[in-house]
Design a protein around this motif. Structure first.
Motif, mmCIF file in Angstrom:
data_model
loop_
_atom_site.group_PDB
_atom_site.id
_atom_site.type_symbol
_atom_site.label_atom_id
_atom_site.label_comp_id
_atom_site.label_asym_id
_atom_site.label_seq_id
_atom_site.Cartn_x
_atom_site.Cartn_y
_atom_site.Cartn_z
ATOM 1 N N ALA A 26 17.220 -21.888 23.789
ATOM 2 C CA ALA A 26 15.835 -21.830 24.242
ATOM 3 C C ALA A 26 15.151 -23.184 24.100
ATOM 4 O O ALA A 26 14.369 -23.578 24.969
ATOM 5 C CB ALA A 26 15.083 -20.764 23.459
ATOM 6 N N TYR A 57 12.282 -27.840 30.744
ATOM 7 C CA TYR A 57 11.079 -27.350 31.413
ATOM 8 C C TYR A 57 9.898 -28.284 31.159
ATOM 9 O O TYR A 57 9.194 -28.697 32.089
ATOM 10 C CB TYR A 57 10.776 -25.939 30.915
ATOM 11 C CG TYR A 57 9.538 -25.335 31.487
ATOM 12 C CD1 TYR A 57 9.486 -24.942 32.811
ATOM 13 C CD2 TYR A 57 8.408 -25.163 30.698
ATOM 14 C CE1 TYR A 57 8.346 -24.394 33.341
ATOM 15 C CE2 TYR A 57 7.267 -24.611 31.223
ATOM 16 C CZ TYR A 57 7.238 -24.230 32.547
ATOM 17 O OH TYR A 57 6.095 -23.692 33.068
ATOM 18 N N ALA A 117 16.222 -25.363 26.861
ATOM 19 C CA ALA A 117 15.559 -24.960 28.110
ATOM 20 C C ALA A 117 14.108 -25.391 28.112
ATOM 21 O O ALA A 117 13.579 -25.856 29.125
ATOM 22 C CB ALA A 117 15.660 -23.447 28.283
ATOM 23 N N LEU A 118 13.455 -25.255 26.929
ATOM 24 C CA LEU A 118 12.055 -25.673 26.840
ATOM 25 C C LEU A 118 11.929 -27.164 27.110
ATOM 26 O O LEU A 118 10.993 -27.617 27.772
ATOM 27 C CB LEU A 118 11.484 -25.339 25.456
ATOM 28 C CG LEU A 118 10.053 -25.813 25.233
ATOM 29 C CD1 LEU A 118 9.074 -25.009 26.065
ATOM 30 C CD2 LEU A 118 9.657 -25.731 23.769
#
Lengths: 303, 655
Positions: B516, B523, B519-520
């Motif tokens: 995560a 992003y 991915a953060l």
């Protein structure tokens, strides 16, 4: 980002300005008027983009940055939603925090841009905006918490995607309460009746409209489009809760999304025709009422 | 460890240089900068090494020290705090030199610089001590150095009062620490932390007494509601760079102590986790509500420290609950979020205090309602302050968001598990309320102080701060942005702290891969790049068909708007303060022609001060005992010795 993701996102970005139009048209029809065309906002945006901006001598770069950050953060937040009913273009565990954070970033930028003008009217609007969103944000997180409990997934792709159908089968009451609570939030966050009246013409009674009093031309276009997009984002949340569509093919799922958004627009219009706006001092109680709905949903799930 | 020792020595030498070379000011300052800066840089190395997971052997000093062996060590937990200490400490020490330059003719400024160095060194010892004795000694040095720095402007009565309040609070905290270690050390082989850890399972009731005392002792230092009463007073009284240091790292020693005690006790009972979580929610919400009501920029920032301590405690509470209910993911994420938020808060809170210092330096007032429009005169400070505000509110893409995201994930993760820990998911609502109110508060500060027009012509003609004061602020803002843009750089280190606390590497969250956070990062980076590109495009000729025109702000037809018609901080916050009026502690005085509000501290005014005067009334009964005459004192001493002797003889006979 796959083709289905890109299509769904593009569709959302394109249909967003029609939503306020649908709401206004519904209200007009229900009150026996003909009303502005549904596509009015598109015409307005086109006109504003062609105009020039006027900046106050008091303002700084903060004022010029505000609209860009507002719209940019909303588009970025749209990337986190599973618009095709399955998963989001950019989803990860805890992305709902980023979703709320980006909405807050947009609000912060808009509020600071308002305060940058040094006008008491815009200060007033900014103060009301942060006040009401202080109640709306916990309510949003309670909705998210209920969805996490119901679906067992801590990402937007999960809690608005495939697990939603299963959640309806064992927690239908909670899901309906969350959907209702999200609808109250949609009205509050997007300054609709009964929280704010987008058709008001008196600065002293405005909330959202008065922050953008000094914005003009293309900057105002960005803000108006951003407001429509924010309405569409909350609409997509509600559609995600009420219309699980992970089993449909991608084009059909996107079609259902558009249909659902239109229904949300009609619902907003119906609310606006049957209700008056409440007094400003009672708005926090109204939003808290919405949060309590989500809280009931959580309590039902915690049994 | 030897690097840490060298770093501490360098920092102390810097303080010594400031003290001894006080005659030749420029040489003294240059030596101070060189030695303290070098020491802080040297200390950052081992801290980072500990954070990336390198094992460092402990140092044991067994001979020639009182109270058993003295042990010093550096694990990931210490590393995180040490990094915050040297970063913030260095920035504040450098900032202090130009900040206090104006005071030089009137006060012994060089002593303040030396005390700052001493304080930073003591903090470094607190987080690396692994035995009770050096820990307590460093704790006291830290407390006393902070006190002397708080009363720097001691000719003002308010400052002396704040200093006395702090002294009482910090010594109450030390007293509770004595009790804590006395209870814990009774069964232990010696007073090293390792020995205390070894005997932790033998503590009665799962260490209930120790945990309760830890909450009091470290809660007083950290400023948990209702033990926070000293904090706003002291922070408002101290010079700004000292407030930055205290709010940034000194109060964090309370958090460090709490987490260290949990680490040593292995598994805290569930009630303690719930208690900490509840205290966190209370501190967070009340802290930010009180902050909203303030007019004084430094008191406002101080109340935000109470709020952020609340957020950190929510993380600690979630972590402790994860341990108690056997939900390792919740535990790791909770502790990781708490640790990272501690470091983040150290960075942006010191930034904000230093920024406030520059504002006070430039305008001569701390009253928010008298300021306005400083953004055009102090562009660098204003931009850095804006970044710090967005960071403390927890907005992406800044560092405050990353740590709050970890805490949210921990709470949401508790909702997925099946045990009673699920109820903790409700705390997300509280965390969101805290975040939204903080946004309101910093929109108020940023908007009223830096935007709009100047409200009061009696404030000095403001100017940008000298370079020695801007670059520490800008550097701190840079670190905030870097952590925010690249969460994948720091989250693994924070998770390592979480794993250390939840005992053992057999965790579902592996060190190398928290998907995560990767991915953060992707992003955040793409969103930030996209936003920047959009901004550049929008403000380029491509984005605009016509050149923008300028005009006055639209006053809705009002012909002669003045700067005093702008919304003030009081009017901005009024709806929220009214909504929370039962706890906001705002007293209103109104008459036919005047209206005034006073934002107090309900706990201090309503509880602590009345309790204090009761205690004084009781103490007055004992006044006759103390006449101040030598003969009486000698009689007391002799009597005390006699009583002790009798007791010893009696106790010996009984045995």
């Amino acid at each position: 980002m796959s083709v289905a993701h890109a299509t769904a996102l593009a569709v959302l970005l394109i249909v967003a300005p029609a939503l306020p139009g649908i709401a206004t048209k519904t209200r007009a029809v229900l009150t026996g008027r003909r009303g502005a065309p549904v596509l009015q906002l598109y015409y307005d945006l086109g006109k504003l983009v062609r105009k020039g901006s006027v900046y106050s001598v008091t303002t700084t770069w903060v004022f010029r940055t505000g609209p860009v950050v507002l719209l940019g953060s909303l588009v970025a937040a749209a990337l986190l939603l599973p618009l095709d009913g399955r998963d989001a273009p950019a989803g990860f565990s805890g992305d709902l925090v980023a979703f709320a954070g980006l909405l807050a970033l947009g609000r912060f930028a808009l509020v600071l841009a308002g305060l940058d003008t040094g006008s008491s009217f815009e200060g007033m609007g900014a103060s009301r905006e942060v006040t009401f969103s202080s109640f709306a944000e916990p309510a949003l997180f309670l909705c998210f918490a209920a969805l996490v409990l119901a679906t067992g997934d801590a990402s937007l792709s999960g809690m608005l995607g495939a697990p939603v159908r299963v959640a309806w089968s064992h927690a239908a009451a909670s899901m309906s309460l969350v959907g209702l609570s999200l609808f109250v939030l949609l009205l509050a966050e997007n300054s609709r009746v009964p929280i704010d009246d987008p058709a008001t013409h008196l600065e002293l009674t405005m909330i959202h409209e008065v922050i953008v009093l000094d914005h003009s031309g293309p900057d105002l276009a960005l803000i108006l489009y951003g407001s429509a997009l924010k309405l569409a984002l909350f609409g997509a949340l509600i559609v995600g809760v009420f219309l699980p569509r992970a089993d449909l093919a991608a084009p059909a799922a996107t079609g259902v999304l558009v249909l659902g958004l239109a229904l949300v627009g009609v619902a907003v219009g119906v609310v606006e025709s049957v209700m008056a706006r409440v007094r400003l001092t009672q708005v926090p109680a109204l939003i808290t009422g919405g949060a309590v709905l989500a809280l009931f949903g959580i309590i039902l799930l915690l049994r | 460890m030897s690097y840490v020792a060298a770093s501490i020595c360098l920092i102390l030498a810097g303080g010594g240089a400031a003290l001894t070379v006080s005659r030749r000011v420029r040489l003294g300052h240059a030596l101070f900068r060189l030695l303290v800066g070098g020491g802080c840089l040297l200390g950052a190395g081992p801290a980072i090494a500990a954070l990336i997971g390198l094992d460092m052997p402990d140092v044991r000093i067994t001979t020639g020290v009182p109270g058993g062996p003295w042990v010093f060590g550096l694990d990931t937990l210490s590393g995180a705090f040490l990094l915050a200490i040297v970063t913030v400490g260095g920035a504040c020490a450098f900032y202090g030199i130009p900040y206090l330059a104006g005071d030089a003719p009137r006060r012994a400024v060089h002593r303040a610089h030396a005390l700052v160095a001493l304080l930073v060194a003591a903090l470094a010892v607190v987080v690396t001590a692994r035995a009770v004795m050096p820990f307590l000694i460093a704790w006291e040095v830290m407390a006393v150095a902070s006190y002397l720095l708080i009363v720097f402007e001691h000719e003002r009565p308010a400052v002396r009062r704040a200093g006395m309040l702090y002294l009482v609070a910090t010594h109450a905290s030390t007293l509770a620490l004595f009790a804590l270690f006395a209870i814990w050390g009774r069964e232990a082989r010696d007073l090293t932390f390792a020995a205390l850890t070894a005997c932790a399972p033998t503590l009665p009731d799962g260490g209930a007494a120790v945990l309760a005392l830890a909450l009091v002792a470290f809660g007083l230092k950290a400023g948990i509601v209702p033990l926070h009463v000293w904090l706003p007073e002291a922070h408002a009284a101290a010079p700004s760079h000292v407030s930055a240091l205290m709010s940034g790292v000194v109060i964090k020693m309370g958090i460090y102590g709490l987490i260290r005690v949990v680490a040593m006790l292995a598994t805290p009972p569930a009630w303690w986790g719930w208690l900490v979580l509840a205290l966190g929610v209370i501190s967070g919400v009340l802290g930010v509500v009180w902050a909203l009501a303030q007019h004084d920029i430094k008191r406002l920032l101080a109340f935000h420290s109470v709020e952020n301590i609340g957020i950190i405690l929510i993380g600690v509470g979630a972590g402790a609950l994860g341990l108690a209910y056997g939900a390792p993911t919740v535990a790791v994420l909770g502790f990781a979020g708490a640790t990272l938020h501690t470091v983040n808060h150290a960075l942006f809170k010191s930034l904000l205090f230093l920024g406030a210092g520059s504002v006070i330096h430039a305008t001569g007032t701390r009253d928010i309602d008298r300021l306005g429009g400083l953004g055009t005169r102090m562009p660098l400070t204003a931009t850095a302050f804006l970044i710090g505000s967005a960071a403390i509110v927890g907005l992406p893409p800044l560092n405050g968001f990353v740590s709050e995201w970890l805490i949210y994930r921990s709470l949401l993760g508790s909702g997925i598990s099946m045990s009673a820990i699920r109820i903790a998911v409700l705390a997300t609502g509280a965390l969101a309320l805290i975040g939204a109110l903080a946004l309101a508060c910093f929109a108020k500060v940023m908007g009223v102080v830096f935007l709009g027009r100047r409200r009061d012509a009696t404030t000095h003609d403001a100017h940008e701060a000298p370079r020695g004061m801007t670059w520490p602020i800008v550097a701190l803002a840079g670190v905030c942005m870097a952590i925010g843009a690249l969460p994948a750089l720091v989250v693994p280190a924070a998770l390592r702290v979480g794993v250390l606390l939840s005992g053992g590497p057999a965790m579902p969250l592996t060190i190398t891969g928290d998907p995560a956070s990767a991915a953060l990062t992707v992003y955040t980076l793409s969103v930030t790049t996209g936003l920047l590109a959009a901004w550049l495009l929008w403000n380029s000729p491509l984005g605009r068909r016509r050149m923008p025109a300028t005009s006055e702000t639209w006053g809705c037809g009002f012909a002669r708007p003045t700067a005093r018609m702008q919304y003030t901080s009081s009017s901005f916050a009024a709806p929220l303060v009214a909504a929370f009026r039962s706890v906001a502690g705002v007293h209103t005085h109104r008459s036919a022609c005047a209206f005034e509000t006073h934002a107090g501290d309900p706990v201090l005014d309503g509880f602590a001060l009345p309790a204090w005067s009761r205690i004084r009334a009781v103490a007055r009964w004992f006044h006759p005992l103390q006449r101040g005459t030598l003969s009486r004192s000698i009689i007391y001493v002799v009597a005390a010795v006699l009583v002790v002797l009798v007791y010893l003889v009696a106790a010996g006979r009984a045995a």
